[in-house]
Design a protein around this motif. Structure first.
Motif, PDB file in Angstrom:
ATOM      1  N   VAL A  37      10.303  -1.601  15.779  1.00 31.68           N
ATOM      2  CA  VAL A  37       9.650  -0.793  14.840  1.00 31.68           C
ATOM      3  C   VAL A  37       8.373  -1.347  14.520  1.00 31.68           C
ATOM      4  O   VAL A  37       7.247  -0.564  14.666  1.00 31.68           O
ATOM      5  CB  VAL A  37      10.466  -1.137  13.572  1.00 31.68           C
ATOM      6  CG1 VAL A  37       9.769  -0.539  12.332  1.00 31.68           C
ATOM      7  CG2 VAL A  37      12.143  -0.754  13.405  1.00 31.68           C
ATOM      8  N   HIS A  44       2.940   5.470  14.580  1.00 31.87           N
ATOM      9  CA  HIS A  44       2.748   6.320  13.498  1.00 31.87           C
ATOM     10  C   HIS A  44       2.000   5.747  12.159  1.00 31.87           C
ATOM     11  O   HIS A  44       1.477   6.159  11.417  1.00 31.87           O
ATOM     12  CB  HIS A  44       4.283   6.837  12.663  1.00 31.87           C
ATOM     13  CG  HIS A  44       4.699   8.025  13.618  1.00 31.87           C
ATOM     14  ND1 HIS A  44       4.399   9.248  13.690  1.00 31.87           N
ATOM     15  CD2 HIS A  44       5.893   8.040  14.435  1.00 31.87           C
ATOM     16  CE1 HIS A  44       4.659  10.098  14.364  1.00 31.87           C
ATOM     17  NE2 HIS A  44       5.984   9.264  14.733  1.00 31.87           N
ATOM     18  N   ALA A  87       0.836  -1.123  -0.097  1.00 31.99           N
ATOM     19  CA  ALA A  87      -0.023  -0.055  -0.140  1.00 31.99           C
ATOM     20  C   ALA A  87       0.889   1.319  -0.074  1.00 31.99           C
ATOM     21  O   ALA A  87       1.575   1.639   0.829  1.00 31.99           O
ATOM     22  CB  ALA A  87      -0.927   0.005   1.165  1.00 31.99           C
ATOM     23  N   GLY A  88       0.848   2.092  -1.118  1.00 32.15           N
ATOM     24  CA  GLY A  88       1.578   3.147  -1.276  1.00 32.15           C
ATOM     25  C   GLY A  88       0.744   4.370  -0.890  1.00 32.15           C
ATOM     26  O   GLY A  88       0.480   5.149  -1.910  1.00 32.15           O
ATOM     27  N   GLN A  95      -2.464  12.331  16.097  1.00 32.68           N
ATOM     28  CA  GLN A  95      -3.221  13.524  15.895  1.00 32.68           C
ATOM     29  C   GLN A  95      -4.336  13.125  14.797  1.00 32.68           C
ATOM     30  O   GLN A  95      -5.349  13.616  14.795  1.00 32.68           O
ATOM     31  CB  GLN A  95      -2.463  14.827  15.623  1.00 32.68           C
ATOM     32  CG  GLN A  95      -3.300  16.104  15.496  1.00 32.68           C
ATOM     33  CD  GLN A  95      -3.886  16.246  16.756  1.00 32.68           C
ATOM     34  OE1 GLN A  95      -3.512  15.807  17.924  1.00 32.68           O
ATOM     35  NE2 GLN A  95      -5.049  17.023  16.604  1.00 32.68           N
ATOM     36  N   HIS A 122       7.975   5.043   3.635  1.00 36.41           N
ATOM     37  CA  HIS A 122       7.593   3.899   4.790  1.00 36.41           C
ATOM     38  C   HIS A 122       6.945   2.775   4.315  1.00 36.41           C
ATOM     39  O   HIS A 122       5.776   2.307   4.946  1.00 36.41           O
ATOM     40  CB  HIS A 122       6.785   4.389   5.974  1.00 36.41           C
ATOM     41  CG  HIS A 122       6.964   5.712   6.384  1.00 36.41           C
ATOM     42  ND1 HIS A 122       8.269   6.254   7.021  1.00 36.41           N
ATOM     43  CD2 HIS A 122       6.274   6.937   6.314  1.00 36.41           C
ATOM     44  CE1 HIS A 122       8.051   7.577   7.373  1.00 36.41           C
ATOM     45  NE2 HIS A 122       6.942   7.945   6.981  1.00 36.41           N
ATOM     46  N   SER A 156      -0.414   9.158  12.592  1.00 36.88           N
ATOM     47  CA  SER A 156       0.099   9.419  13.496  1.00 36.88           C
ATOM     48  C   SER A 156      -1.137   9.825  14.741  1.00 36.88           C
ATOM     49  O   SER A 156      -2.167   9.996  14.186  1.00 36.88           O
ATOM     50  CB  SER A 156       0.899  10.640  13.521  1.00 36.88           C
ATOM     51  OG  SER A 156       2.094  10.795  12.633  1.00 36.88           O
ATOM     52  N   THR A 212       1.572   6.961   1.795  1.00 32.22           N
ATOM     53  CA  THR A 212       2.281   7.871   2.448  1.00 32.22           C
ATOM     54  C   THR A 212       3.167   8.705   1.240  1.00 32.22           C
ATOM     55  O   THR A 212       4.195   8.055   0.985  1.00 32.22           O
ATOM     56  CB  THR A 212       2.882   7.477   3.662  1.00 32.22           C
ATOM     57  OG1 THR A 212       2.113   6.981   4.328  1.00 32.22           O
ATOM     58  CG2 THR A 212       3.462   8.934   4.247  1.00 32.22           C
ATOM     59  N   GLU A 257      10.244  -2.113   5.836  1.00 28.43           N
ATOM     60  CA  GLU A 257       9.694  -0.791   5.097  1.00 28.43           C
ATOM     61  C   GLU A 257      10.547  -0.424   4.076  1.00 28.43           C
ATOM     62  O   GLU A 257      11.955  -0.229   4.238  1.00 28.43           O
ATOM     63  CB  GLU A 257       9.603   0.352   6.129  1.00 28.43           C
ATOM     64  CG  GLU A 257       8.047   0.205   6.866  1.00 28.43           C
ATOM     65  CD  GLU A 257       8.025  -0.841   7.779  1.00 28.43           C
ATOM     66  OE1 GLU A 257       9.109  -1.028   8.519  1.00 28.43           O
ATOM     67  OE2 GLU A 257       6.920  -1.505   8.149  1.00 28.43           O
TER      68      GLU A 257
END
Ligand SMILES: Cc1cc2nc3c(=O)[nH]c(=O)nc-3n(C[C@H](O)[C@H](O)[C@H](O)COP(=O)(O)OP(=O)(O)OC[C@H]3O[C@@H](n4cnc5c(N)ncnc54)[C@H](O)[C@@H]3O)c2cc1C
Ligand code: SF4
Length: 474
Positions: free
Chosen positions: A432, A440, A139-140, A446, A180, A444, A142, A248
């Motif tokens: 990790v 993250h 899954a790309g 938030q 990542h 993350s 980010t 990653e």
């Protein structure tokens, strides 16, 4: 068969400043391949848990490629994820791909309904092939994102978000990078997709496409992990978890071609936000995977207490109860999110958004506290233990056997192995997967708080309170 399918690909990989010709047999990379292979092995060992009937191809398929047909499907998926965490003690890298095919089902359908496009049929054609060949999809989502205060089209370098650079009769060409990427190198295909809401100005960034992980123009740069060089040492004790690890990669796309058959969004900016929030509804509940790792670390903490002769102490028992409470709290929010799934117009079910975000938000905190308690029970030896080579040395070996004994009935080597496992999961390679990925991955903390704010219906709650308090509501 899975491991063999990764051989002979002309895939461009860099690690420690060198291009790697044979990633499959590289000592640092192989544990991550073993972890993904566990998803294939479990399908054979426990087909009720790890396979499902696919009406698309009229065959049983690996559950990591199954379209969610009911809340029960999502619940079984969570059970499978916990089981795989217990088996591997790390990230087994296949869930983000599953959550990608889940979100694409409804997004391609919804875009077609609005724009008369044919994305959904293209997607179903691709999925049939993926199910038939039991493929892995990375899954790309980010992007590197550059200056976080700026939108994609406002960045000083337009490639900081992946975008379309050319369209032809045959397909599109893309440029940029995805950061990542879990199991990037271990995947057969990579799905690129937007990472945030987009405006009309960001049209070229609103792209979803499926690309072979070894396509021309793709470069993987391997992410290093704490203590990764231990994989190159002799022996297996100091590795902590010698067989399994996560992975990653930073994936660079330089003028990479995607034929139209594998393009599932091109310019429909208004669907980017929905795509991200639906993906995270699935993926944040997938983080029950960490409860499987939690089971391993609770087991390791209880074992070291046994080996140290401290297992009967009331505070040790209480700390194990606390660890279990935290671990099961994660699980309960994830599984509740699956039970509360609702059907979307395309026919697929989607996790309850609020509970999925609560699950992931718990995951951003509780593994850290569980790790603290595991380190507490382990004692300082976890970070001062001499190396396996010193245990084997003719002079130091007997001294270590004598002075590092816990309970006399327990071999010193067993004590060392459990301490190394706790080190591996809380400070080493698999920290990790157990800690920072928990923080993250899938966004993350938030990011969950923003979703919780959107979904918490505070006005309705004010009304509940006002009614009971006798305050008139207009
Ligand atoms: C181990 C691991 C595995 C992962 N696997 C995948 C994967 O398979 N596929 C994939 O697509 N992604 C994956 N991710 C990416 C993950 O979703 C991101 O790490 C996450 O969304 C945070 O993005 P970032 O790392 O760029 O951090 P940053 O965006 O740099 O965030 C750092 C901090 O800055 C804050 N921040 C960021 N932007 C703003 C802003 N505009 N305003 C205010 N504060 C801001 C954040 O809240 C955070 O506290 C993975 C991440 C990890 C660590
Ligand atoms: S972090 Fe968990 S949910 Fe994500 S791919 Fe790894 S094992 Fe699966």
């Amino acid at each position: 068969m899975y491991v063999e399918s990764l051989r002979g690909r002309d895939i461009k990989v860099y690690l420690f400043g060198k291009q790697i010709q044979n990633p499959v047999d590289h000592a640092i990379i192989r544990p991550s391949i073993n972890a993904l292979k566990a998803t294939y092995d479990l399908a054979i060992e426990d087909p009720d848990l790890a396979t499902a009937w696919s009406p698309l191809i009229n065959e049983r398929v690996n559950r990591f490629l199954h379209i969610v047909e009911s809340p029960e499907d999502l619940v079984i998926k969570n059970r499978m994820q916990r089981r795989l965490g217990q088996i591997t003690g790390t990230c087994f890298q296949r869930c983000a791909g599953l959550d990608t095919i889940s979100v694409l089902h409804s997004i391609t359908y919804d875009i077609d309904q609005k724009h008369g496009t044919v994305y959904h049929q293209r997607y179903l054609n691709f999925l049939k092939q993926a199910q038939q060949h039991n493929l892995i999809i990375g899954a790309g989502m980010t992007d590197p994102k550059g200056d976080r205060s700026k939108r994609p089209s406002e960045q000083s370098d337009p490639d900081l978000f992946l975008h379309v650079i050319k369209r032809t009769k045959k397909g599109i060409y893309i440029k940029g990078a995805k950061a990542h990427m879990t199991g990037g190198l271990n995947s057969h295909w990579i799905c690129v997709m937007p990472t945030m809401n987009l405006s009309e100005k960001d049209k070229d960034y609103a792209v979803v496409g499926m690309i072979p992980a070894h396509a021309v123009g793709i470069t993987h740069i391997y992410g290093r992990q704490s203590c990764d060089l231990r994989a190159l040492e002799e022996g297996d004790i100091d590795k902590g978890n010698a067989k399994f690890g996560g992975q990653e990669t930073l994936v660079i796309f330089d003028n990479v071609f995607i034929p139209w058959d594998h393009v599932f969004m091109d310019g429909e900016t208004e669907f980017a936000q929905d795509m991200v929030s639906r993906f995270t509804s699935y993926h944040r509940a997938s983080y029950v995977c960490k409860t499987g790792l939690g089971d391993v670390i609770i087991g390791a903490a209880a074992t070291i207490a046994d080996y140290n002769g401290a297992e009967k102490a009331s505070h040790i028992k209480d700390k194990l109860v606390e660890m279990t409470h935290l671990n099961e709290t994660i699980y309960s929010s994830g599984i509740a999110s699956s039970y509360e799934a609702k059907k979307l117009p395309s026919g697929i079910y989607k996790n309850d958004e609020m509970l999925a975000n609560i699950c992931k938000h718990n995951v951003t905190r509780f593994p850290y506290e569980i790790s603290r308690l595991a380190q507490d029970l382990a004692g300082g030896l976890m970070v001062t233990l001499p190396s396996e080579q010193d245990f084997k040395h003719e002079i130091t070996g007997p001294l270590l056997e004598k002075y590092l004994q816990g309970k006399a009935s327990v071999p010193v080597e067993h004590r060392a192995r459990i301490l190394r496992l706790i080190e591996n999961m809380t400070l080493g390679r698999n920290a990790v997967g157990y800690l920072t990925e928990s923080l993250h991955g899938a966004g993350s903390p938030q990011a969950q708080r923003i979703q919780i704010t959107r979904a918490m219906r505070v006005e309705e709650k004010k009304d509940f309170a006002k009614r009971i308090a006798g305050i008139q509501i207009d």
